[in-house]
Write an enzyme that holds these catalytic residues in place. Structure first.
Site, PDB file in Angstrom:
ATOM      1  CG  ASN A   1      -4.082  -4.423   3.557  1.00 57.42           C
ATOM      2  OD1 ASN A   1      -3.566  -4.348   2.454  1.00 57.42           O
ATOM      3  ND2 ASN A   1      -3.382  -4.322   4.672  1.00 57.42           N
TER       4      ASN A   1
ATOM      5  NE  ARG B   1      -2.257  -1.281   3.454  1.00 59.40           N
ATOM      6  CZ  ARG B   1      -2.405  -0.695   4.645  1.00 59.40           C
ATOM      7  NH1 ARG B   1      -3.305   0.248   4.816  1.00 59.40           N
ATOM      8  NH2 ARG B   1      -1.677  -1.057   5.672  1.00 59.40           N
TER       9      ARG B   1
END
Length: 91
Positions: free
Chosen positions: A37, A19
């Protein structure tokens, strides 16, 4: 032309800096959106940008921006533009 995409990335993409690396790429390319996520182990991205920047973004994501990640698949589909997005955030 501004376009928006929902992108689902599967593989070893959680707990490996994926990320954070995705946000860095998005910031460099001027992408707006969010990355987070999912409980199934995938990473979900909603992004919008000019079509050339979006193509470059998806290409870079597909090559694993994190050295510890492993990409098994990247699926994307068009979604409506979100007028309220002005930056890219890792959630």
């Amino acid at each position: 032309m501004l376009i928006a995409k929902k992108i689902i990335v599967r593989g070893r993409v959680q707990g490996v800096g994926f990320r954070y690396s995705t946000k860095n790429i998005a910031d460099k390319l001027g992408i707006q959106g969010n990355v987070w996520n999912e409980t199934d182990g995938s990473v979900h991205i909603e992004a919008q940008a000019e079509s050339d920047a979006m193509s470059d973004f998806i290409s870079k994501i597909s090559m694993s921006p994190s050295p510890y990640a492993r990409i098994d698949s990247v699926d994307s589909k068009d979604i409506p533009i979100n007028e309220h997005l002005h930056r890219f955030r890792a959630l």
